[in-house]
Structure formats: C-alpha cells, structure tokens
Scaffold this motif. Structure first.
Motif, PDB file in Angstrom:
ATOM      1  N   GLU A  33       0.581  -1.387  -0.186  1.00 55.89           N
ATOM      2  CA  GLU A  33      -0.492  -0.544  -0.140  1.00 55.89           C
ATOM      3  C   GLU A  33       1.227   0.757   0.430  1.00 55.89           C
ATOM      4  O   GLU A  33       0.508   2.322  -0.790  1.00 55.89           O
ATOM      5  N   GLN A  34       1.778   1.143   0.443  1.00 50.18           N
ATOM      6  CA  GLN A  34       2.759   2.189   1.191  1.00 50.18           C
ATOM      7  C   GLN A  34       3.512   2.789  -0.508  1.00 50.18           C
ATOM      8  O   GLN A  34       4.141   3.669  -0.282  1.00 50.18           O
ATOM      9  N   ILE A  35       3.538   1.993  -0.942  1.00 48.73           N
ATOM     10  CA  ILE A  35       4.943   2.050  -2.802  1.00 48.73           C
ATOM     11  C   ILE A  35       3.980   1.352  -3.733  1.00 48.73           C
ATOM     12  O   ILE A  35       4.039   1.521  -4.270  1.00 48.73           O
ATOM     13  N   GLY A  36       2.961   1.459  -3.963  1.00 48.04           N
ATOM     14  CA  GLY A  36       1.821   1.598  -4.271  1.00 48.04           C
ATOM     15  C   GLY A  36       2.024   0.455  -5.621  1.00 48.04           C
ATOM     16  O   GLY A  36       1.877   0.528  -6.872  1.00 48.04           O
ATOM     17  N   VAL A  37       1.956  -0.795  -4.856  1.00 47.20           N
ATOM     18  CA  VAL A  37       1.932  -1.872  -5.650  1.00 47.20           C
ATOM     19  C   VAL A  37       0.899  -2.736  -5.092  1.00 47.20           C
ATOM     20  O   VAL A  37       0.274  -2.616  -3.650  1.00 47.20           O
ATOM     21  N   THR A  38      -0.131  -4.009  -5.419  1.00 44.31           N
ATOM     22  CA  THR A  38      -0.127  -5.126  -5.211  1.00 44.31           C
ATOM     23  C   THR A  38       0.261  -5.808  -3.788  1.00 44.31           C
ATOM     24  O   THR A  38       2.110  -5.362  -4.579  1.00 44.31           O
ATOM     25  N   PHE A  39      -0.521  -7.071  -3.317  1.00 44.50           N
ATOM     26  CA  PHE A  39       0.375  -7.302  -2.413  1.00 44.50           C
ATOM     27  C   PHE A  39       1.504  -8.709  -2.416  1.00 44.50           C
ATOM     28  O   PHE A  39       2.641  -8.514  -2.217  1.00 44.50           O
ATOM     29  N   GLN A  40       0.967  -8.479  -3.463  1.00 48.16           N
ATOM     30  CA  GLN A  40       1.513  -9.970  -4.856  1.00 48.16           C
ATOM     31  C   GLN A  40       2.965 -10.001  -5.445  1.00 48.16           C
ATOM     32  O   GLN A  40       3.568 -10.307  -5.630  1.00 48.16           O
ATOM     33  N   GLN A  41       2.626  -7.915  -5.849  1.00 49.77           N
ATOM     34  CA  GLN A  41       4.288  -7.586  -6.327  1.00 49.77           C
ATOM     35  C   GLN A  41       5.200  -8.140  -5.288  1.00 49.77           C
ATOM     36  O   GLN A  41       6.315  -8.313  -5.099  1.00 49.77           O
ATOM     37  N   VAL A  42       4.365  -7.679  -3.739  1.00 47.42           N
ATOM     38  CA  VAL A  42       5.929  -7.338  -3.044  1.00 47.42           C
ATOM     39  C   VAL A  42       6.349  -8.794  -2.681  1.00 47.42           C
ATOM     40  O   VAL A  42       7.269  -9.185  -2.793  1.00 47.42           O
ATOM     41  N   GLN A  43       5.323  -9.624  -3.200  1.00 50.46           N
ATOM     42  CA  GLN A  43       6.059 -11.110  -2.875  1.00 50.46           C
ATOM     43  C   GLN A  43       6.670 -11.207  -3.927  1.00 50.46           C
ATOM     44  O   GLN A  43       7.541 -12.390  -3.218  1.00 50.46           O
ATOM     45  N   LYS A  44       6.137 -11.028  -5.848  1.00 52.01           N
ATOM     46  CA  LYS A  44       7.237 -11.527  -6.318  1.00 52.01           C
ATOM     47  C   LYS A  44       8.077 -11.227  -6.080  1.00 52.01           C
ATOM     48  O   LYS A  44       9.777 -11.056  -6.262  1.00 52.01           O
TER      49      LYS A  44
END
Length: 152
Positions: A33-44
């Motif tokens: 949320e704080q970097i402007g992407v989905t949590f799935q993107q953070v997982q990747k």
C-alpha cells in the motif's frame, strides 16, 4: 511454457527486503500500500521473481526506514558480489537467525528495552548461557546455576 527463474542478486535483495519488513513487523499488504503496488507484487519482489526499479527500491527503503544500500550489503557491510552468493550455503548466521520467528521476536522485544543497563545485562545473560551450553553445563541446569559475570 517459459518458467521465470529468479536472478541471484534479485533474490538476495528480495530476501533483505523481507527480513527488514519482518523486523519492523510490517505486513506485505502494508508495504504494498505504501509503495503503490499489490501485495502479490511485493511477494514477487521478495522472492526475486520480479526486478525492482531504482525509484521503487528508493521508496521501499524510505518505507522500511533504511538506505537502498542496505539491500545490497553482505556480511560485514561489504558491497554485494556474485562470488559466493549461494543464499543457502553462505548465509550470514545473524541474517539467518533474523529470518526465524524466534529471531524476529527476540529482536523486537530487545529493541523495546530503553535502559542500556538492562540491555547489557540481557546480553551478558545470553553470553553466559551460550558458554554454559558449549561446556555441556545446561543439561538439567536451572537459570540460577548460570552465574553472570559482573561488569561484562
């Protein structure tokens, strides 16, 4: 079907992001949320499957209260090199410990201790317990059997 494999450096940077995020007690959803992407993107990102652009890495560093260089440091704060980057075989024992549940819990609790004298006493206790265990003295021993050295 072309299966995407993670690059060693991308995996290392992702692991460092995950370690720092967990140390701060932040969820993937909150970071996303704080970097402007989905949590799935953070997982990747954390698995090294997707590469992170410079501006996005800068933003991740800001959110995680560190510098971008933190994500590239190896043990002893050396710059990241490809030589010896096998994450499983050459993992810094401290970094490996921080990836465990016990490591995270211990570090979070320790950071909440404001009194430096208490922190030093906790360190002395842990050192004494480790020395006692290495000498085989902990089998059946109680905490009272471990003597803390004063002034250490």
């Amino acid at each position: 079907m072309n299966v995407k494999t993670a690059n060693a450096i991308d995996s290392y940077v992702g692991a460092r992001i995950r370690m720092r995020r967990q140390l701060l007690g932040m969820s993937q959803e909150r970071l996303a949320e704080q970097i402007g992407v989905t949590f799935q993107q953070v997982q990747k990102y954390e698995k090294g499957i997707n590469r992170i652009g410079a501006s996005r890495l800068q933003r991740i560093a800001e959110v995680l209260h560190t510098s971008p260089s933190f994500f590239f440091e190896q043990e002893n704060s050396e710059p990241l090199t490809l030589q010896g980057l096998d994450l499983s075989a050459n993992m810094d024992p401290v970094a490996e410990f921080l990836r465990t549940k016990e490591g995270l819990v211990l570090n979070r609790a320790f950071l909440k201790i404001a009194d430096s004298n208490i922190r030093e006493t906790v360190i002395a206790l842990v050192k004494a317990m480790a020395q006692a265990e290495s000498r085989g003295l902990t089998s059946g021993a109680s905490a009272a059997d471990i003597i803390l050295p004063l002034g250490e």
